[in-house]
Design a protein around this motif. Structure first.
Motif, PDB file in Angstrom:
ATOM      1  N   ILE A 343       0.857  -1.188   0.000  1.00  0.00           N
ATOM      2  CA  ILE A 343       0.000   0.000   0.000  1.00  0.00           C
ATOM      3  C   ILE A 343       0.893   1.238   0.000  1.00  0.00           C
ATOM      4  N   ASP A 344       0.730   2.062  -0.998  1.00  0.00           N
ATOM      5  CA  ASP A 344       1.570   3.252  -1.148  1.00  0.00           C
ATOM      6  C   ASP A 344       1.276   4.256  -0.027  1.00  0.00           C
ATOM      7  N   ASN A 345       2.352   4.822   0.503  1.00  0.00           N
ATOM      8  CA  ASN A 345       2.247   5.908   1.502  1.00  0.00           C
ATOM      9  C   ASN A 345       1.401   5.509   2.722  1.00  0.00           C
ATOM     10  N   PHE A 346       1.543   4.279   3.153  1.00  0.00           N
ATOM     11  CA  PHE A 346       0.687   3.765   4.243  1.00  0.00           C
ATOM     12  C   PHE A 346       0.955   4.501   5.566  1.00  0.00           C
ATOM     13  N   LYS A 347       2.244   4.884   5.798  1.00  0.00           N
ATOM     14  CA  LYS A 347       2.561   5.601   7.038  1.00  0.00           C
ATOM     15  C   LYS A 347       1.828   6.936   7.099  1.00  0.00           C
ATOM     16  N   ILE A 418      -6.526   5.523  -1.967  1.00  0.00           N
ATOM     17  CA  ILE A 418      -5.152   5.035  -1.855  1.00  0.00           C
ATOM     18  C   ILE A 418      -4.766   4.383  -3.172  1.00  0.00           C
ATOM     19  N   THR A 419      -3.477   4.049  -3.288  1.00  0.00           N
ATOM     20  CA  THR A 419      -2.989   3.267  -4.424  1.00  0.00           C
ATOM     21  C   THR A 419      -2.090   2.154  -3.898  1.00  0.00           C
ATOM     22  N   VAL A 420      -1.843   1.171  -4.756  1.00  0.00           N
ATOM     23  CA  VAL A 420      -0.929   0.087  -4.391  1.00  0.00           C
ATOM     24  C   VAL A 420       0.081  -0.122  -5.511  1.00  0.00           C
ATOM     25  N   ASP A 443      10.132  -9.156  -4.624  1.00  0.00           N
ATOM     26  CA  ASP A 443      10.473  -8.066  -3.709  1.00  0.00           C
ATOM     27  C   ASP A 443      11.294  -6.989  -4.422  1.00  0.00           C
ATOM     28  N   GLU A 444      12.215  -7.414  -5.277  1.00  0.00           N
ATOM     29  CA  GLU A 444      13.007  -6.458  -6.053  1.00  0.00           C
ATOM     30  C   GLU A 444      12.134  -5.687  -7.035  1.00  0.00           C
ATOM     31  N   ALA A 445      11.181  -6.400  -7.642  1.00  0.00           N
ATOM     32  CA  ALA A 445      10.261  -5.736  -8.583  1.00  0.00           C
ATOM     33  C   ALA A 445       9.385  -4.730  -7.851  1.00  0.00           C
ATOM     34  N   LEU A 446       8.935  -5.081  -6.646  1.00  0.00           N
ATOM     35  CA  LEU A 446       8.109  -4.164  -5.856  1.00  0.00           C
ATOM     36  C   LEU A 446       8.925  -2.923  -5.475  1.00  0.00           C
ATOM     37  N   TYR A 447      10.166  -3.126  -5.111  1.00  0.00           N
ATOM     38  CA  TYR A 447      11.038  -1.995  -4.764  1.00  0.00           C
ATOM     39  C   TYR A 447      11.167  -1.052  -5.956  1.00  0.00           C
ATOM     40  N   LYS A 450       7.987   0.999  -6.383  1.00  0.00           N
ATOM     41  CA  LYS A 450       7.872   2.061  -5.392  1.00  0.00           C
ATOM     42  C   LYS A 450       8.818   3.226  -5.719  1.00  0.00           C
ATOM     43  N   GLU A 451      10.009   2.905  -6.287  1.00  0.00           N
ATOM     44  CA  GLU A 451      11.014   3.927  -6.563  1.00  0.00           C
ATOM     45  C   GLU A 451      10.770   4.657  -7.880  1.00  0.00           C
ATOM     46  N   THR A 452       9.872   4.101  -8.691  1.00  0.00           N
ATOM     47  CA  THR A 452       9.664   4.705 -10.028  1.00  0.00           C
ATOM     48  C   THR A 452       8.252   5.254 -10.208  1.00  0.00           C
ATOM     49  N   GLY A 453       7.622   5.667  -9.118  1.00  0.00           N
ATOM     50  CA  GLY A 453       6.346   6.357  -9.266  1.00  0.00           C
ATOM     51  C   GLY A 453       5.168   5.761  -8.548  1.00  0.00           C
ATOM     52  N   LYS A 454       5.266   4.509  -8.102  1.00  0.00           N
ATOM     53  CA  LYS A 454       4.170   3.851  -7.362  1.00  0.00           C
ATOM     54  C   LYS A 454       2.928   3.673  -8.256  1.00  0.00           C
TER      55      LYS A 454
END
Length: 467
Positions: A343-347, A418-420, A443-447, A450-454
């Motif tokens: 979940i993007d920006n969950f914090k 929200i977005t994921v 996990d690497e693909a998810l990283y 997240k680093e390229t725009g979510k």
């Protein structure tokens, strides 16, 4: 009685006592009577709890005014006589008597006489006593065989129930055993809800109990058991008008009671009225009584298994369940696709709206996951705000399409908005792989996502690529 008849009696005694089959014994009895008294008539009166032989002159022993002498013979165990001057015949009633009781009455009619021939009384009396002893032995043998069979059924069922097998397998086994042993058409096992308002059919019950038509029987039995908490033995129930034409008349139902609390019940049914015997009713009670604790333990084990393998918040599967599923799939299947979701920006959501809203967001995404996968697919909570999907036997392009659909649905339906982001990895049998490496690639693909725009799907194979 002359020597010839003594020899005949000796021969028939040997035949009668050489068999433990009731049909054979009764057949031999009538063969002897025809040979010795071809001009006499004879009938065998048996009580209704014995056997029915349509091909022999056997009638039901009924307690009415027409059978007074037969009833007197049956009750006393002594020979009785009756004569009719008007119809010119004499009747002898001889009990088929064993050591433990009387099993029927032999009625012999001598024509053209007002008094039964005295010289024939001794032979017929001895013949009936011989037949009674043989009949008793046969019935005791059949009872012992039934008892052995019943004990084997209880023993096999108890062994199965205590073997820690899955609940579905346990109840399927019991259903098959009961259906065979009782010749039942339908067998059902039911578990009450906590408030006892509902009775849920358990897996292993015959398919009929999962239909709308069965509900009238389930509700009827449930109501009866809740009132009296006692087993039900119904010989001719008629609920057909309420049941869309389906009609089961013979029903036995036994409650599952543990620590004096009604936990559920077992039903067996047959369309024919009075199909089940009282002996079978007692056996079912014994079977369920012996099985009650084991049945409850089986249900509790299943509930505990669900608790252990389910995340309490999202109701998705646990991380351990997901790990086990992927390992089994990589042994048995040809391919599979794994999707890791964050979940993007969950914090920021927790900081802005509070942790309760954060939990609701997790539940929303979990519900969308469940709505977008098949029954055999696995949705799981990976940890924190990360969720996961495993798709056994699914190629990469299909897995990517499911991930894209989920990203789109979350963006459109979530409140607050929200977005994921998703990282997707894939394996197949053509190249050596491990489930740890499948996780690592996702996990690497998810990283990367997240680093390229979510709010996107990234595929990890030999070269990471966005999709």
């Amino acid at each position: 009685m002359d020597v010839v008849k003594y020899k005949k009696l000796f021969q028939i005694a040997k035949k009668l006592h050489s068999s433990l089959d009731v049909d054979v014994i009764l057949g031999e009895l009538f063969v002897t009577l025809k040979e010795v008294y071809p001009n006499f008539s004879y009938f065998l009166l048996l009580s209704m709890d014995t056997y029915s032989h349509s091909d022999l002159p056997i009638i039901e022993l009924e307690y009415d005014n027409e059978n007074i002498m037969a009833i007197k013979t049956f009750a006393s165990g002594n020979v009785q006589f009756e004569s009719s001057h008007f119809e010119k015949h004499a009747i002898l009633y001889a009990p088929l008597k064993g050591k433990q009781g009387v099993y029927g009455v032999l009625q012999v009619i001598a024509p053209e006489t007002s008094e039964f021939p005295a010289m024939e009384v001794e032979f017929i009396t001895l013949l009936s006593e011989c037949a009674g002893g043989a009949l008793e032995n046969a019935q005791l043998h059949q009872q012992s065989q039934r008892t052995i069979s019943d004990l084997q059924l209880i023993n096999e069922t108890s062994h199965q129930l205590n073997s820690n097998r899955p609940m579905t397998e346990t109840f399927t086994f019991m259903s098959a055993k009961i259906k065979t042993s009782f010749e039942a058409e339908e067998v059902g096992f039911f578990l009450f809800s906590q408030d006892q308002a509902k009775a849920k059919a358990l897996p292993g019950s015959t398919s009929y109990f999962f239909t709308r038509q069965a509900r009238v029987y389930i509700d009827y039995i449930k109501g009866k058991l809740q009132k009296g908490n006692e087993p039900l033995f119904l010989g001719d129930l008629n609920l057909s008008e309420k049941n869309y034409g389906t009609s089961f008349h013979s029903i036995m139902a036994v409650p599952v009671v543990v620590s004096k609390k009604l936990k559920g019940f077992c039903i067996i049914m047959h369309r024919s009225p009075y199909f089940f015997s009282f002996e079978s009713f007692k056996l079912l009670q014994s079977l369920v009584h012996h099985s009650s604790l084991a049945l409850t333990n089986s249900i509790l084990r299943e509930e505990l298994k669900i608790l252990v393998t389910t995340d309490h918040l999202t109701k998705l599967h646990s991380r351990k369940f997901l790990d086990d599923k992927i390992q089994r799939s990589m042994k048995n299947d040809e391919e599979g696709t794994f999707i890791l979701i964050d979940i993007d920006n969950f914090k920021e959501i927790n900081d802005t709206y509070g942790h309760q809203i954060g939990d609701e967001v997790l539940i929303q995404v979990a519900n969308l996951i469940r709505g977008n996968i098949r029954e055999n697919d696995v949705g799981a909570r990976w940890g924190g705000e990360e969720l996961a999907i495993y798709l056994p036997k699914v190629p990469l392009d299909t897995g990517v399409a499911i991930a894209k659909r989920l990203v789109k649905k979350v963006s459109e339906c979530s409140v607050p908005h929200i977005t994921v982001s998703c990282g997707v990895s894939y394996w197949n049998k053509e190249k050596h792989d491990s489930y740890q490496y499948v996780f690592k690639r996702a996990d690497e693909a998810l990283y990367t996502a997240k680093e390229t725009g979510k709010n996107k799907v990234v595929i990890q194979d030999d070269n990471i690529r966005a999709s």
